[in-house]
Scaffold this motif. Sequence first.
Motif, PDB file in Angstrom:
ATOM      1  N   LEU A 148       0.835  -1.198   0.000  1.00 47.76           N
ATOM      2  CA  LEU A 148       0.000   0.000   0.000  1.00 47.76           C
ATOM      3  C   LEU A 148       0.873   1.253   0.000  1.00 47.76           C
ATOM      4  CD1 LEU A 148      -2.896   1.112   0.142  1.00 47.76           C
ATOM      5  CD2 LEU A 148      -2.695   1.047   2.646  1.00 47.76           C
ATOM      6  N   TRP A 149       1.929   1.227   0.771  1.00 44.78           N
ATOM      7  CA  TRP A 149       2.892   2.339   0.815  1.00 44.78           C
ATOM      8  C   TRP A 149       3.444   2.594  -0.578  1.00 44.78           C
ATOM      9  CZ3 TRP A 149       6.210   3.090   5.748  1.00 44.78           C
ATOM     10  CH2 TRP A 149       6.969   4.249   5.653  1.00 44.78           C
ATOM     11  N   ASN A 150       3.813   1.523  -1.258  1.00 47.49           N
ATOM     12  CA  ASN A 150       4.359   1.647  -2.607  1.00 47.49           C
ATOM     13  C   ASN A 150       3.303   2.159  -3.585  1.00 47.49           C
ATOM     14  OD1 ASN A 150       6.549   0.993  -4.647  1.00 47.49           O
ATOM     15  ND2 ASN A 150       4.924  -0.345  -5.403  1.00 47.49           N
ATOM     16  N   GLY A 151       2.073   1.678  -3.456  1.00 51.96           N
ATOM     17  CA  GLY A 151       1.017   2.083  -4.376  1.00 51.96           C
ATOM     18  C   GLY A 151       0.579   3.521  -4.191  1.00 51.96           C
ATOM     19  N   LEU A 152       0.500   3.971  -2.937  1.00 47.04           N
ATOM     20  CA  LEU A 152       0.086   5.342  -2.660  1.00 47.04           C
ATOM     21  C   LEU A 152       1.223   6.348  -2.859  1.00 47.04           C
ATOM     22  CD1 LEU A 152      -2.035   4.829   0.613  1.00 47.04           C
ATOM     23  CD2 LEU A 152      -2.898   5.356  -1.669  1.00 47.04           C
ATOM     24  N   GLU A 153       2.451   5.827  -2.891  1.00 38.40           N
ATOM     25  CA  GLU A 153       3.651   6.667  -3.008  1.00 38.40           C
ATOM     26  C   GLU A 153       3.773   7.623  -1.821  1.00 38.40           C
ATOM     27  OE1 GLU A 153       3.413   8.537  -6.808  1.00 38.40           O
ATOM     28  OE2 GLU A 153       3.603   6.670  -7.923  1.00 38.40           O
ATOM     29  N   ARG A 154       3.301   7.165  -0.688  1.00 38.12           N
ATOM     30  CA  ARG A 154       3.417   7.892   0.584  1.00 38.12           C
ATOM     31  C   ARG A 154       3.146   6.897   1.701  1.00 38.12           C
ATOM     32  NH1 ARG A 154      -1.396   8.126   2.999  1.00 38.12           N
ATOM     33  NH2 ARG A 154      -3.326   8.246   1.787  1.00 38.12           N
ATOM     34  N   PRO A 155       3.571   7.197   2.921  1.00 36.65           N
ATOM     35  CA  PRO A 155       3.288   6.275   4.023  1.00 36.65           C
ATOM     36  C   PRO A 155       1.796   6.196   4.307  1.00 36.65           C
ATOM     37  CG  PRO A 155       4.233   8.332   4.838  1.00 36.65           C
ATOM     38  CD  PRO A 155       4.387   8.349   3.350  1.00 36.65           C
ATOM     39  N   PRO A 156       1.233   5.003   4.423  1.00 35.01           N
ATOM     40  CA  PRO A 156      -0.199   4.872   4.715  1.00 35.01           C
ATOM     41  C   PRO A 156      -0.492   5.165   6.182  1.00 35.01           C
ATOM     42  CG  PRO A 156       0.810   2.711   4.557  1.00 35.01           C
ATOM     43  CD  PRO A 156       1.875   3.695   4.211  1.00 35.01           C
ATOM     44  N   LEU A 157      -0.389   6.417   6.546  1.00 33.86           N
ATOM     45  CA  LEU A 157      -0.560   6.845   7.931  1.00 33.86           C
ATOM     46  C   LEU A 157      -1.458   8.069   8.042  1.00 33.86           C
ATOM     47  CD1 LEU A 157       3.194   6.554   8.968  1.00 33.86           C
ATOM     48  CD2 LEU A 157       1.359   5.109   9.846  1.00 33.86           C
ATOM     49  N   ARG A 158      -2.096   8.438   6.953  1.00 33.32           N
ATOM     50  CA  ARG A 158      -2.854   9.693   6.944  1.00 33.32           C
ATOM     51  C   ARG A 158      -4.232   9.562   7.568  1.00 33.32           C
ATOM     52  NH1 ARG A 158      -5.508  12.592   1.652  1.00 33.32           N
ATOM     53  NH2 ARG A 158      -6.618  14.212   2.788  1.00 33.32           N
ATOM     54  N   THR A 159      -4.944   8.492   7.242  1.00 35.28           N
ATOM     55  CA  THR A 159      -6.331   8.363   7.670  1.00 35.28           C
ATOM     56  C   THR A 159      -6.461   7.348   8.799  1.00 35.28           C
ATOM     57  OG1 THR A 159      -6.859   6.563   6.142  1.00 35.28           O
ATOM     58  CG2 THR A 159      -7.041   8.815   5.285  1.00 35.28           C
ATOM     59  N   LEU A 160      -7.621   7.369   9.450  1.00 37.18           N
ATOM     60  CA  LEU A 160      -7.873   6.434  10.539  1.00 37.18           C
ATOM     61  C   LEU A 160      -7.861   4.997  10.043  1.00 37.18           C
ATOM     62  CD1 LEU A 160      -8.482   6.263  13.548  1.00 37.18           C
ATOM     63  CD2 LEU A 160     -10.920   6.408  13.004  1.00 37.18           C
ATOM     64  N   ALA A 161      -8.411   4.760   8.863  1.00 35.83           N
ATOM     65  CA  ALA A 161      -8.422   3.404   8.299  1.00 35.83           C
ATOM     66  C   ALA A 161      -7.004   2.916   8.047  1.00 35.83           C
ATOM     67  CB  ALA A 161      -9.222   3.379   6.999  1.00 35.83           C
ATOM     68  N   GLU A 162      -6.153   3.800   7.563  1.00 39.86           N
ATOM     69  CA  GLU A 162      -4.758   3.419   7.302  1.00 39.86           C
ATOM     70  C   GLU A 162      -4.028   3.084   8.592  1.00 39.86           C
ATOM     71  OE1 GLU A 162      -4.262   6.155   3.262  1.00 39.86           O
ATOM     72  OE2 GLU A 162      -3.190   6.702   5.089  1.00 39.86           O
ATOM     73  N   THR A 163      -4.271   3.854   9.653  1.00 40.64           N
ATOM     74  CA  THR A 163      -3.587   3.561  10.919  1.00 40.64           C
ATOM     75  C   THR A 163      -4.110   2.271  11.545  1.00 40.64           C
ATOM     76  OG1 THR A 163      -5.139   4.973  12.158  1.00 40.64           O
ATOM     77  CG2 THR A 163      -3.097   5.986  11.391  1.00 40.64           C
ATOM     78  N   ARG A 164      -5.382   1.936  11.278  1.00 41.98           N
ATOM     79  CA  ARG A 164      -5.932   0.707  11.863  1.00 41.98           C
ATOM     80  C   ARG A 164      -5.205  -0.536  11.361  1.00 41.98           C
ATOM     81  NH1 ARG A 164     -11.470   3.168  11.794  1.00 41.98           N
ATOM     82  NH2 ARG A 164     -11.698   2.429   9.663  1.00 41.98           N
ATOM     83  N   ILE A 165      -4.783  -0.538  10.102  1.00 43.01           N
ATOM     84  CA  ILE A 165      -4.073  -1.722   9.618  1.00 43.01           C
ATOM     85  C   ILE A 165      -2.692  -1.830  10.262  1.00 43.01           C
ATOM     86  CG2 ILE A 165      -5.359  -1.807   7.437  1.00 43.01           C
ATOM     87  CD1 ILE A 165      -2.962  -0.586   6.036  1.00 43.01           C
ATOM     88  N   TRP A 166      -2.111  -0.686  10.631  1.00 41.75           N
ATOM     89  CA  TRP A 166      -0.850  -0.712  11.387  1.00 41.75           C
ATOM     90  C   TRP A 166      -1.082  -1.318  12.764  1.00 41.75           C
ATOM     91  CZ3 TRP A 166       4.142   0.696   9.977  1.00 41.75           C
ATOM     92  CH2 TRP A 166       4.281   1.319   8.729  1.00 41.75           C
ATOM     93  N   TYR A 167      -2.169  -0.925  13.420  1.00 39.76           N
ATOM     94  CA  TYR A 167      -2.478  -1.490  14.737  1.00 39.76           C
ATOM     95  C   TYR A 167      -2.679  -2.993  14.644  1.00 39.76           C
ATOM     96  CZ  TYR A 167      -2.971   3.058  16.977  1.00 39.76           C
ATOM     97  OH  TYR A 167      -2.717   4.297  17.501  1.00 39.76           O
ATOM     98  N   ALA A 168      -3.375  -3.450  13.613  1.00 37.69           N
ATOM     99  CA  ALA A 168      -3.588  -4.880  13.432  1.00 37.69           C
ATOM    100  C   ALA A 168      -2.246  -5.599  13.295  1.00 37.69           C
ATOM    101  CB  ALA A 168      -4.451  -5.131  12.198  1.00 37.69           C
ATOM    102  N   PHE A 169      -1.349  -5.031  12.504  1.00 39.28           N
ATOM    103  CA  PHE A 169      -0.026  -5.630  12.308  1.00 39.28           C
ATOM    104  C   PHE A 169       0.764  -5.670  13.612  1.00 39.28           C
ATOM    105  CE2 PHE A 169       4.515  -4.660  11.417  1.00 39.28           C
ATOM    106  CZ  PHE A 169       4.876  -5.899  10.920  1.00 39.28           C
ATOM    107  N   PHE A 170       0.803  -4.544  14.334  1.00 36.31           N
ATOM    108  CA  PHE A 170       1.573  -4.491  15.576  1.00 36.31           C
ATOM    109  C   PHE A 170       0.974  -5.397  16.648  1.00 36.31           C
ATOM    110  CE2 PHE A 170       3.377  -0.168  14.314  1.00 36.31           C
ATOM    111  CZ  PHE A 170       4.627  -0.701  14.062  1.00 36.31           C
ATOM    112  N   MET A 171      -0.347  -5.499  16.687  1.00 30.99           N
ATOM    113  CA  MET A 171      -0.979  -6.385  17.656  1.00 30.99           C
ATOM    114  C   MET A 171      -0.553  -7.836  17.413  1.00 30.99           C
ATOM    115  SD  MET A 171      -2.817  -5.202  20.069  1.00 30.99           S
ATOM    116  CE  MET A 171      -3.591  -3.699  20.632  1.00 30.99           C
ATOM    117  N   GLY A 172      -0.558  -8.244  16.155  1.00 27.83           N
ATOM    118  CA  GLY A 172      -0.120  -9.601  15.835  1.00 27.83           C
ATOM    119  C   GLY A 172       1.330  -9.832  16.210  1.00 27.83           C
ATOM    120  N   LEU A 173       2.160  -8.830  15.936  1.00 25.27           N
ATOM    121  CA  LEU A 173       3.587  -8.940  16.213  1.00 25.27           C
ATOM    122  C   LEU A 173       3.858  -8.992  17.713  1.00 25.27           C
ATOM    123  CD1 LEU A 173       6.029  -8.986  14.263  1.00 25.27           C
ATOM    124  CD2 LEU A 173       6.333  -6.554  14.750  1.00 25.27           C
TER     125      LEU A 173
END
Length: 264
Positions: free
Chosen positions: A52-77
């Motif tokens: 997604l980072w590569n496709g958007l050509e920016r870090p996927p951290l702008r919207t609440l939906a984008e940050t939620r997938i980071w939380y999902a990843f970190f929770m699993g980790l």
Amino acid sequence: MWSYFNIITYLTIALWLVGGGLIYSKSKALRGFAIISHLVATVLMGGFIVALWNGLERPPLRTLAETRIWYAFFMGLIGYAIYLLYRQKWMLSYSAVMGIVFVGLTYTHPDTMNKALMPALQSVWFIPHVIVYIFAYAMLGMASLTAFYGIYRYKRGQEILSVFAITDQLIKIGYVFLTFGLLFGALWAKEAWGHYWTWDPKETWAFITWLGYLVYLHHKYNHKEKKPLQSFIIVGIAFVLLLICWFGVNYLPTAQLSVHTYTG
């Protein structure tokens, strides 16, 4: 890339469900399969973030939906790391459930995704500030669950020092990242708006949250492991402050004037 998120959602939810359930099996082989399922789901989510980072050509951290997938990843980790360190099966299940919750929320409540970043977000501090805060919130969220579990065990007259040790370790790590988040945010604010601190509602509640966990550390330092129940209660209160900072501030009247409101 968002067109593939449906597939990612189905796969990660299925794998986390398998991992979270089979980890309690009496069969060693099935428990091993559960761990592999959990890891595959986490890696899939991490791979989607990279794509997604590569496709958007920016870090996927702008919207609440984008940050939620980071939380999902970190929770699993984090759940996997805690399992390796303490062999707490319920923590692996909890991290799987939270990963499913965040993925499910993103699936049912997607935001408008585009490549644009407002000028204030085009800063070298944008990525480290948001990522360390996401990781800190994930760690402190885990710590809060263990604290509530500790209170439950205390009410049942069971031993709680082992739970306290896990909670304390999670908070120590989370607090370090929370502190870096504040520092990076101040440097970002100076670059974007000319001031390190403006008592913006979000900044103020971030500082209050930081103080909440500082109270825990101060209490723990003075009482060591003599009053774990009080420590658990302080962690619970600090987590409420964290939730206000994360979500609640957006509903305050003053939030409309906040520089952290990027929807305008």
